[in-house]
Design an enzyme around this catalytic site. Structure first.
Site, PDB file in Angstrom:
ATOM      1  N   HIS A 139      49.633  43.616  38.413  1.00  0.00           N
ATOM      2  CA  HIS A 139      48.773  42.746  37.584  1.00  0.00           C
ATOM      3  C   HIS A 139      48.780  43.114  36.102  1.00  0.00           C
ATOM      4  CE1 HIS A 139      46.130  41.119  41.143  1.00  0.00           C
ATOM      5  NE2 HIS A 139      47.414  41.155  41.444  1.00  0.00           N
TER       6      HIS A 139
ATOM      7  N   ASP B  36      53.520  42.243  50.811  1.00  0.00           N
ATOM      8  CA  ASP B  36      52.847  42.041  49.520  1.00  0.00           C
ATOM      9  C   ASP B  36      52.163  43.319  49.047  1.00  0.00           C
ATOM     10  OD1 ASP B  36      51.686  40.949  47.255  1.00  0.00           O
ATOM     11  OD2 ASP B  36      49.992  40.088  48.321  1.00  0.00           O
TER      12      ASP B  36
ATOM     13  N   HIS C  96      54.143  35.935  48.787  1.00  0.00           N
ATOM     14  CA  HIS C  96      53.596  34.849  47.964  1.00  0.00           C
ATOM     15  C   HIS C  96      54.472  34.595  46.750  1.00  0.00           C
ATOM     16  CE1 HIS C  96      51.417  37.320  44.886  1.00  0.00           C
ATOM     17  NE2 HIS C  96      51.108  38.125  45.888  1.00  0.00           N
TER      18      HIS C  96
ATOM     19  N   GLU D  43      48.290  32.875  45.972  1.00  0.00           N
ATOM     20  CA  GLU D  43      47.626  34.021  46.599  1.00  0.00           C
ATOM     21  C   GLU D  43      46.640  34.628  45.614  1.00  0.00           C
ATOM     22  OE1 GLU D  43      46.806  38.194  47.555  1.00  0.00           O
ATOM     23  OE2 GLU D  43      47.861  37.468  45.804  1.00  0.00           O
ATOM     24  N   GLU D  44      47.072  34.717  44.353  1.00  0.00           N
ATOM     25  CA  GLU D  44      46.284  35.456  43.357  1.00  0.00           C
ATOM     26  C   GLU D  44      44.925  34.813  43.098  1.00  0.00           C
ATOM     27  OE1 GLU D  44      47.020  38.285  42.685  1.00  0.00           O
ATOM     28  OE2 GLU D  44      49.185  38.583  42.624  1.00  0.00           O
TER      29      GLU D  44
ATOM     30  N   ASP E 211      54.795  42.352  42.508  1.00  0.00           N
ATOM     31  CA  ASP E 211      53.747  41.505  43.097  1.00  0.00           C
ATOM     32  C   ASP E 211      54.050  40.049  42.760  1.00  0.00           C
ATOM     33  OD1 ASP E 211      51.435  40.562  44.269  1.00  0.00           O
ATOM     34  OD2 ASP E 211      50.126  41.243  42.656  1.00  0.00           O
TER      35      ASP E 211
HETATM   36 ZN   LIG Z   1      50.291  40.081  45.820  1.00  0.00          ZN
HETATM   37 ZN   LIG Z   2      48.368  40.369  43.099  1.00  0.00          ZN
END
Ligand SMILES: [Zn+2]
Ligand SMILES: [Zn+2]
Ligand SMILES: [Zn+2]
Ligand SMILES: [Zn+2]
Lengths: 446, 446
Positions: free
Chosen positions: A409, A338, A266, A310-311, A278
């Site tokens: 994150h 991912d 992503h 995606e998030e 990520d």
């Molecule tokens: Zn991800």
């Molecule tokens: Zn993520």
């Protein structure tokens, strides 16, 4: 750094195609790393729907073209945009001090003057759900659940519910706001963001995460003074609908161009780090995989999809599945990278019964990379799980995620956290798997 | 956890006093940890001159009384107060992204609209000093010097000059502002603060630090686009003179009460972490040391001094030296614990020649804790160096500082970074050293 991986790749070719070719693939050893470096340095954080997201899409299109892909295009989709504002959390007298906080993605803000209230602590979401609403009413809920480390990140699913559903459950009990202990495994003082959800018939209350040391601090403060009050200020923007894009590029198949082998990652990231783990790593791995296989003229078409948003909840993936619904039968395979940049340690499939022998052959070719045989219950990755639900065969090259939730994150998800050697092992695994499938005639559905 | 350390302590007593007593010291094993926990949880960050600093002083006075010290008092001093405001740094187009920044202590702010400018990067302060002013004029200076790890933190002195003197040197060359790579050894994305200085005849420009990953990011961005511009916004408060305090407590000597054995730490901390390593650990160690020795009725007076405003430049220590100038001859010894919570590995002295044999005896008593003999060039610690300059004999229980600059002066300096076992080893070493000196008649000046 360049390597001849002829021997590795030749073995793969021999085993699974009826017309093995002596491959002389000059593997540019650090292409995946170059790509993730370029994305994280030149674009940086790229929150879905933001100006940076648009730059990331433009970056990807340009890179695909530079890498010589046969087709490059983007597909728009609409999404609800959410943007972080200022956020602060203070313990009030007598232990007056600031705690490190981050808004959860999608959260509303507080009133301008903030929310000041006593706190009620729970060990987990279930305990909150079972609480006496009288004890919760008017307070700030604090869910203090610890995420344990393991190679598969297997405890994440148990803990992340507090992040996704906590605001709804706390609001049902009458809470004014919710803060959670970060869904992360590091004692570095970073708070972990991530998407949260509201429910139409439940009051929308602000939701945020505090870092692991701050959760420990708050629980110590509450042990000394259960009446301690918190003051939460948070301003977020929810301006409404915007357009984002999936970026798609293909190496056209030399023999069966209509058969699509989809590999993906992503393109969006959370806004506080540069999204190196990520999912910059995944972007680098799958772009490099297809680019390096181009020289071999794979028999099936290799389609790279860099999913948008995606998030925010697989928004780009759902748009892709809807747009390509009529053509999903031609998707002979899909997989996503991912889960950071840790080494691949297991090969899981989601194939039909008859294709399992082929899956076992592929695993044999991966074995020298330290990759074990796994299960036939692979999801294929978060975005690809949407395609799996529509019957597309999938596989997952399981990565070692032991440290993934140390960084995931948080502002600390930056390029320096990637081990180039581990990234290179990923690239080799993806090359072997993708080549095997692209040059095969096996129907993985069966 | 309680331990009988009778055997350890008895050896110390026997070796250095003329009247050895069979000691039955019930060492409350985690008193040092309890104290640093209490300070960091109940007070938290305690920037010198702030409301939290006053709470820390009150906390210390109360704890000293609870621990049964014979005398407890505070000594006021005046200081210039500085308070952090908001700070942000962005790279402008085309690589628009935020970098993690923190103001250096004492820095002025920017104009409200910020400073936007090209950047000129230097490897170190010397390179800036030797630069052509025409190349610096109107720009933001970026000093990108790496701090290397070692057990003694020995490279800190070489690198910290850019933090302390960078603003003056950059302003002399016509720069609008200066940012430095954090004087830290971790790749976690925290910026390190610390005191900086202006000079009366040089323009005061804003000074800030960016984290190590952000310094790497910025240098990569500049390698691609040397014209990249930064936008710096920073608001700090410099409201002027305020009063802070040194907190002092004594165990009165049973035989030679006028002879003062001074053990110390500093009560203030930077404002972003909770000051667990810097210097809550030291506070816990020296408070516990004296409290535990009280039962033994040491012959000389043990005076614990918790200096105020160490971080602003040894301000409390200078006030102490001035106030006690007439009595410094009665200070037979001084030492400070201010290098985190790593294990003590070496015993350094700053004694007169004749007292070195006594120093060697003390080291022999420390040996079972893994503590080597060191040099006779000890500073005694930052605050105590002011007393050493006035002729007070000193020693330093050198701590393993390999990881100290991973956390020091960042938001990440929190309680969880303290290893209780290492803290306990510190306490044992301080007990042995302090007891030996307090029960000795040796003149350490000679
Ligand atoms: Zn991800
Ligand atoms: Zn993520
Ligand atoms: Zn210090
Ligand atoms: Zn310090």
């Amino acid at each position: 750094m360049k390597l001849w991986i002829t021997t590795i790749i030749a073995a793969a070719t021999f085993a699974v195609t009826s017309t093995p070719q002596a491959s002389q693939l000059d593997l540019n050893n650090d292409l995946a790393y170059q790509l993730v470096e370029s994305l994280t340095v030149e674009v940086g954080p790229r929150l879905a729907g933001s100006e940076a997201d648009a730059r990331a899409v433009a970056w990807a299109e340009q890179k695909f073209k530079q890498l010589g892909f046969d087709k490059v295009w983007s597909e728009p989709f609409t999404m609800q945009y959410w943007e972080r504002g200022n956020a602060s959390l203070r313990v009030e007298a007598p232990f007056n001090q600031a705690l490190v906080l981050t808004a959860l993605g999608g959260s509303v803000g507080t009133p301008f003057d903030g929310i000041t209230s006593q706190v009620i602590m729970f060990d987990n979401l279930q305990q909150l759900q079972q609480a006496d609403p009288a004890s919760v009413k008017g307070k700030i809920v604090f869910i203090n659940q610890t995420l344990r480390k393991d190679i598969r990140g297997g405890f994440y699913g148990q803990v992340v519910g507090a992040r996704a559903q906590g605001a709804v459950e706390a609001a049902k009990q009458g809470a004014k706001a919710i803060i959670i202990r970060s869904v992360g495994t590091s004692n570095n003082r970073f708070a972990h963001t991530g998407i949260m959800r509201y429910q139409d018939d439940v009051t929308r209350i602000p939701a945020a995460a505090i870092s692991v040391p701050d959760a420990q601090q708050l629980s110590k403060i509450l042990a000394i003074n259960p009446e301690a009050r918190l003051s939460l200020h948070m301003q977020n923007n929810l301006p409404g609908e915007v357009t984002s894009h999936n970026v798609i590029a293909e190496i056209t198949g030399s023999k069966r161009p209509d058969e699509i082998v989809l590999i993906s990652a992503h393109i969006d990231s959370w806004d506080e780090g540069t999204g190196a783990l990520d999912d910059g790593a995944g972007v680098g791995i799958v772009m490099a995989t297809a680019a390096l296989l181009k020289k071999e003229q794979p028999e099936r078409t290799i389609r790279v999809v860099l999913f948008g948003n995606e998030e925010g909840g697989l928004i780009g993936a759902r748009a892709y599945a809807a747009r390509h619904a009529a053509n999903l039968n031609n998707h002979v395979f899909a997989s996503e990278s991912d889960f950071g940049a840790g080494r691949v340690w297991r090969f899981d499939t989601g194939f039909g019964e008859q294709a399992l022998a082929f899956g076992a052959q592929v695993q044999q070719q991966l074995k020298h990379l330290g990759i074990e045989a796994g299960t036939n219950t692979a999801s294929g990755g978060p975005d690809v799980s949407v395609l799996k639900a529509q019957g597309v065969p999938v596989a997952t090259l399981q990565q070692d995620g032991t440290d993934y939730f140390d960084y995931h994150h948080t502002p600390n998800d930056t390029l320096d956290k990637i081990d180039p050697a581990a990234l290179q092992q990923n690239l080799q695994a993806w090359l072997i798997m993708t080549r095997a499938i692209a040059n095969s005639q096996v129907d993985l559905r069966k």
